[in-house]
Design a protein around this motif. Structure first.
Motif, PDB file in Angstrom:
ATOM      1  N   LEU A 177       1.001  -1.309  -0.052  1.00 45.00           N
ATOM      2  CA  LEU A 177      -0.069   0.105  -0.108  1.00 45.00           C
ATOM      3  C   LEU A 177       0.953   1.399  -0.111  1.00 45.00           C
ATOM      4  O   LEU A 177       0.729   2.236  -0.740  1.00 45.00           O
ATOM      5  CB  LEU A 177      -0.875   0.029   1.108  1.00 45.00           C
ATOM      6  CG  LEU A 177      -2.012   0.890   1.389  1.00 45.00           C
ATOM      7  CD1 LEU A 177      -3.048   0.990   0.287  1.00 45.00           C
ATOM      8  CD2 LEU A 177      -2.578   1.005   2.687  1.00 45.00           C
ATOM      9  N   GLY A 178       1.916   1.048   0.687  1.00 43.18           N
ATOM     10  CA  GLY A 178       2.872   2.381   0.985  1.00 43.18           C
ATOM     11  C   GLY A 178       3.390   2.751  -0.658  1.00 43.18           C
ATOM     12  O   GLY A 178       3.776   3.911  -0.973  1.00 43.18           O
ATOM     13  N   THR A 183       3.944   6.023  -5.431  1.00 41.84           N
ATOM     14  CA  THR A 183       3.960   6.114  -7.049  1.00 41.84           C
ATOM     15  C   THR A 183       2.965   6.230  -7.787  1.00 41.84           C
ATOM     16  O   THR A 183       3.112   6.819  -8.864  1.00 41.84           O
ATOM     17  CB  THR A 183       4.650   4.563  -7.529  1.00 41.84           C
ATOM     18  OG1 THR A 183       3.671   3.817  -7.093  1.00 41.84           O
ATOM     19  CG2 THR A 183       5.978   4.384  -6.937  1.00 41.84           C
ATOM     20  N   GLY A 184       1.756   6.389  -7.458  1.00 44.74           N
ATOM     21  CA  GLY A 184       0.609   6.542  -7.851  1.00 44.74           C
ATOM     22  C   GLY A 184      -0.027   8.082  -7.844  1.00 44.74           C
ATOM     23  O   GLY A 184      -1.254   8.303  -7.957  1.00 44.74           O
ATOM     24  N   GLY A 185       1.015   8.859  -7.559  1.00 45.27           N
ATOM     25  CA  GLY A 185       0.523  10.417  -7.150  1.00 45.27           C
ATOM     26  C   GLY A 185      -0.514  10.391  -6.146  1.00 45.27           C
ATOM     27  O   GLY A 185      -1.362  11.526  -6.105  1.00 45.27           O
ATOM     28  N   ARG A 241       5.571  -3.421 -12.001  1.00 47.76           N
ATOM     29  CA  ARG A 241       5.451  -2.796 -13.315  1.00 47.76           C
ATOM     30  C   ARG A 241       6.400  -1.396 -13.220  1.00 47.76           C
ATOM     31  O   ARG A 241       6.130  -0.474 -14.118  1.00 47.76           O
ATOM     32  CB  ARG A 241       3.936  -2.518 -13.663  1.00 47.76           C
ATOM     33  CG  ARG A 241       3.118  -3.368 -13.436  1.00 47.76           C
ATOM     34  CD  ARG A 241       1.692  -3.076 -13.737  1.00 47.76           C
ATOM     35  NE  ARG A 241       0.768  -4.278 -13.486  1.00 47.76           N
ATOM     36  CZ  ARG A 241       0.238  -4.973 -14.304  1.00 47.76           C
ATOM     37  NH1 ARG A 241       0.658  -4.908 -15.660  1.00 47.76           N
ATOM     38  NH2 ARG A 241      -0.623  -6.071 -14.195  1.00 47.76           N
ATOM     39  N   HIS A 242       7.433  -1.436 -12.411  1.00 47.64           N
ATOM     40  CA  HIS A 242       8.024  -0.064 -12.058  1.00 47.64           C
ATOM     41  C   HIS A 242       9.455  -0.158 -13.053  1.00 47.64           C
ATOM     42  O   HIS A 242      10.110  -0.615 -12.332  1.00 47.64           O
ATOM     43  CB  HIS A 242       7.983   0.104 -10.844  1.00 47.64           C
ATOM     44  CG  HIS A 242       8.659   1.156 -10.140  1.00 47.64           C
ATOM     45  ND1 HIS A 242       7.811   2.533 -10.511  1.00 47.64           N
ATOM     46  CD2 HIS A 242       9.814   1.866  -9.769  1.00 47.64           C
ATOM     47  CE1 HIS A 242       8.581   3.697 -10.181  1.00 47.64           C
ATOM     48  NE2 HIS A 242       9.625   3.265  -9.666  1.00 47.64           N
ATOM     49  N   GLY A 243       9.670   0.466 -14.191  1.00 48.97           N
ATOM     50  CA  GLY A 243      10.841   0.555 -14.689  1.00 48.97           C
ATOM     51  C   GLY A 243      11.384  -0.456 -15.320  1.00 48.97           C
ATOM     52  O   GLY A 243      10.776  -1.292 -15.932  1.00 48.97           O
ATOM     53  N   HIS A 244      12.791  -0.640 -14.724  1.00 50.15           N
ATOM     54  CA  HIS A 244      13.443  -1.651 -15.458  1.00 50.15           C
ATOM     55  C   HIS A 244      13.293  -2.850 -14.773  1.00 50.15           C
ATOM     56  O   HIS A 244      12.659  -2.940 -13.932  1.00 50.15           O
ATOM     57  CB  HIS A 244      14.771  -1.144 -15.033  1.00 50.15           C
ATOM     58  CG  HIS A 244      15.427   0.231 -15.827  1.00 50.15           C
ATOM     59  ND1 HIS A 244      15.439   0.405 -17.130  1.00 50.15           N
ATOM     60  CD2 HIS A 244      15.678   1.273 -15.255  1.00 50.15           C
ATOM     61  CE1 HIS A 244      15.668   1.616 -17.505  1.00 50.15           C
ATOM     62  NE2 HIS A 244      15.823   2.272 -16.147  1.00 50.15           N
ATOM     63  N   ALA A 318      11.160   3.540  -5.244  1.00 48.54           N
ATOM     64  CA  ALA A 318       9.987   4.491  -5.834  1.00 48.54           C
ATOM     65  C   ALA A 318      10.856   5.917  -5.382  1.00 48.54           C
ATOM     66  O   ALA A 318      10.406   6.967  -5.863  1.00 48.54           O
ATOM     67  CB  ALA A 318       8.998   4.335  -4.966  1.00 48.54           C
ATOM     68  N   VAL A 319      12.162   5.823  -4.801  1.00 50.39           N
ATOM     69  CA  VAL A 319      12.773   7.197  -4.349  1.00 50.39           C
ATOM     70  C   VAL A 319      13.792   7.299  -5.327  1.00 50.39           C
ATOM     71  O   VAL A 319      14.110   8.499  -5.964  1.00 50.39           O
ATOM     72  CB  VAL A 319      13.019   6.987  -2.760  1.00 50.39           C
ATOM     73  CG1 VAL A 319      13.971   8.274  -2.567  1.00 50.39           C
ATOM     74  CG2 VAL A 319      11.837   6.852  -1.879  1.00 50.39           C
ATOM     75  N   ASP A 320      14.694   6.547  -5.223  1.00 51.71           N
ATOM     76  CA  ASP A 320      16.047   6.660  -6.099  1.00 51.71           C
ATOM     77  C   ASP A 320      16.634   5.166  -6.407  1.00 51.71           C
ATOM     78  O   ASP A 320      17.105   4.575  -5.420  1.00 51.71           O
ATOM     79  CB  ASP A 320      17.205   7.529  -5.333  1.00 51.71           C
ATOM     80  CG  ASP A 320      18.314   7.792  -6.135  1.00 51.71           C
ATOM     81  OD1 ASP A 320      18.461   8.764  -6.718  1.00 51.71           O
ATOM     82  OD2 ASP A 320      19.348   6.964  -5.968  1.00 51.71           O
TER      83      ASP A 320
END
Length: 656
Positions: A177-178, A183-185, A241-244, A318-320
């Protein structure tokens, strides 16, 4: 939808589900007793008293009741979209619950349960609950079924100690959930994410009664349901589904790090010892922590902490990405060291032999391959050198902002690997024993890393005239390489000391006189040698400047003038004199106070005794009788007062 409204509804769903779970669980426990669905104590199970089963009914009841209420209120968004999205997961999860309930009543075979799990997972995947890791849709479909079935069984296996499976499920749901919130705005777009507050509330409401001492167990109907719901939601989460490729594979694994690690350890160890993987037993990570000496509550809390750490590392994606890769590498190392340490705990009967003990030829090959050749250490250093060099470039060029940086990295990586590994070998890095790493070894590590970096620089200057390369990169690389090498070598020692701190120690409260090197060695002996039956409470010393300081986490409680007060406050039963040069006046004070307060006074000594009297006598070496009372310049050694040992803790005075 407005973010404030979304999270207000999520909070309402959580509270409602939590309240229902809290109220339903004791009702289910009473009903389970009436129908005689009670888990009786067994040799391969951990609980010691009959405990009601079927707690999963309370979790499922709270989950579906709250979900139905939320759907009626329209809290899951547009009904035309929410119903098709949520229905497959809700129906298949209900099917998994019924499969587990059937097993709780009928004891299904492992094969039957596996077939049912695969069917339900395949149906869920058919309706679009897939991971999206690779370009190949066939591979994604196959891995989606494998992922859902694997996570489902991992939570089922994890249900082996009070509050463990439910607590880890709650932690995983929280981080899923966090991640969506980050990431979902602020407002997750997928309706399935709105089920997480409902799931979290139901699990926490049940956990109130499942924590040690548990008054109810969830049973297979609960553990299979938990794993299936979380696995299904994770396929729709941004984690998958996040990036690489690397973060979308590693981030979900970090969220579910404990169930996956526990399942891997149990499967490997049971295979090594010739046991069925499907057979129950007391050989999970939680049981091994208890085998080390932790009580059940501390063991569960350690595993909670491990899960929280994995989830926190996943959130870094989701940060760096640089932070995520660095933290992920450290977490992977920690996980490997943790599992290796737990694998060394003997949990099977002594008569059971592993594959290496059963097959001598395999043993010889394994020793030659792993010990003498130090293959694993070399492979680990290959990884660390490559990763640290990559991270140095990543940090120097601000996430590969310079397009020429990555080709330079790829072109020079083989040179750096060869130079560093050759330098490590030349400096004797692979002759050390990790668990006995000391400060002197760290200086050797610094020399080896410095040599590797310098040789790499020399080769690059000779071959490329250092054109395009950055000295800052190699400065960062030196620091990262040293930290990684020192950290990996010290990891076993740090982990062992951390776990030893958590062990509930018993014994006679003992005070150590002498806050010095000998005192430190005596402390280590008391902590590691349980046969002595002595529990250190701290130090005393005649040097007032050491008072209130700490040695290995134990405080110098005071000096001789505080001795009576310390004995009364800590209930001291024995005092061990570690210092060798103790004046007669101090000895008399110690003897007087100990005699007055009924405390045993002992002196720790190290005696060196020849093994071959005749040979040593012929060489003019003094016999043991001539060397009585000899103490070396090394540390004092405390020996247990049992017939199994030739040396003893000696009373300091004739009357004591």
């Amino acid at each position: 939808m407005d973010a404030a409204l979304y999270w207000a509804r999520a909070a309402g769903l959580f509270v409602g589900s939590f309240a229902l779970g809290w109220r339903l669980t004791p009702l289910v426990a009473r009903w389970a007793k009436k129908v005689n669905k009670v888990a009786a104590p067994r040799e391969d199970r951990w609980h010691k008293v009959p405990t009601p089963l079927l707690g999963g009914i309370a979790i499922v009841g709270a989950f579906y009741a709250t979900t139905a209420l939320g759907a009626l209120l329209g809290w899951f968004g547009d009904a035309q979209r929410a119903v098709p999205d949520l229905a497959p997961l809700l129906l298949c999860s209900l099917g998994m619950f019924l499969l587990g309930l059937w097993d709780d009543f009928r004891n299904l075979s492992p094969q039957t349960k596996l077939v049912g799990q695969i069917v339900l997972a395949a149906v869920l995947v058919f309706f679009g609950y897939k991971i999206d890791w690779f370009v190949s849709k066939t591979a994604n479909t196959f891995l989606s079924v494998l992922w859902i079935v694997g996570i489902t069984n991992a939570f089922n296996l994890l249900d082996n100690m009070d509050g463990l499976s439910a607590g880890v499920a709650a932690i995983a749901a929280f981080f899923l959930l966090g991640f969506e919130a980050m990431t979902g705005g602020g407002v997750p777009s997928d309706p399935t994410i709105a089920l997480l507050p409902v799931f979290l509330g139901a699990v926490l409401g049940f956990l109130r009664y499942n924590s040690r001492p548990a008054s109810i167990f969830m049973g297979d109907c609960g553990s299979l349901f938990l794993g299936f719901v979380l696995a299904g939601i994770s396929t729709q989460n941004e984690l998958s589904r996040h990036g690489h490729l690397v973060p979308i594979v590693l981030a979900p694994l970090f969220v579910f790090c404990l169930p996956v690690a526990d399942m891997a350890l149990v499967s490997i160890m049971r295979t090594v010892f010739g046991r069925s993987v499907a057979r129950g037993g007391r050989d999970h990570t939680s049981h091994r922590l208890v085998g080390i000496g932790l009580d059940e509550k501390k063991a569960v809390h350690v595993l909670y902490g491990f899960s929280v750490l994995g989830g926190a590392v996943a959130l870094l994606s989701a940060v760096d990405m640089g932070l995520f890769y660095a933290a992920g590498a450290l977490f992977v190392l920690l996980t490997v060291v943790f599992l290796v340490r737990l694998a060394q705990v003997r949990v099977y009967p002594p008569e059971e032999k592993n594959l290496l003990e059963k097959k001598p030829a395999l043993t010889v090959f394994w020793v030659q391959f792993t010990y003498k050749k130090r293959v694993f250490e070399v492979l680990l250093d290959v990884f660390w050198v490559s990763f640290c060099y990559w991270l140095a470039y990543y940090l120097r060029y601000e996430r590969w902002a310079d397009p020429e940086a990555f080709p330079l990295f790829l072109g020079s990586l083989p040179v750096v690997l060869i130079c560093c590994l050759a330098s490590y070998m030349a400096c004797g890095i692979y002759r050390g024993v990790w668990r006995y790493t000391t400060l002197s070894d760290l200086s050797l590590h610094a020399v080896a890393v410095s040599a590797g970096v310098c040789v790499s620089l020399a080769v690059l200057v000779f071959a490329y005239d250092f054109r395009g390369f950055s000295r800052t990169v190699f400065a960062i690389f030196w620091l990262l390489a040293f930290v990684s090498m020192a950290g990996s070598r010290l990891s076993f020692r740090f982990l062992s000391e951390f776990l030893n701190r958590l062990v509930k120690k018993t014994g006679r409260p003992t005070l150590i006189y002498g806050a010095n090197r000998n005192g430190a060695y005596v402390l280590q002996e008391l902590l590691e040698n349980q046969d002595l039956g002595l529990l250190p409470v701290g130090f005393i010393d005649d040097d007032e400047t050491t008072v209130r300081r700490r040695m290995f986490g134990y405080k110098v409680l005071g000096s001789l003038r505080h001795l009576r007060k310390i004995i009364r406050r800590y209930g001291v039963e024995e005092i061990v004199v570690a210092s060798r040069d103790v004046s007669r006046e101090i000895t008399e004070v110690l003897e007087h106070v100990c005699r007055e307060m009924g405390v045993v006074l002992r002196r720790a000594e190290l005696h060196l005794s020849p093994c071959m009297k005749a040979d040593l006598a012929g060489q003019g070496v003094a016999q043991p009788a001539e060397r009585e009372g000899l103490s070396s310049e090394g540390p004092a050694r405390v020996m247990p007062t049992t017939p199994n040992f030739s040396h003893n803790l000696k009373p300091s005075g004739p009357d004591l």
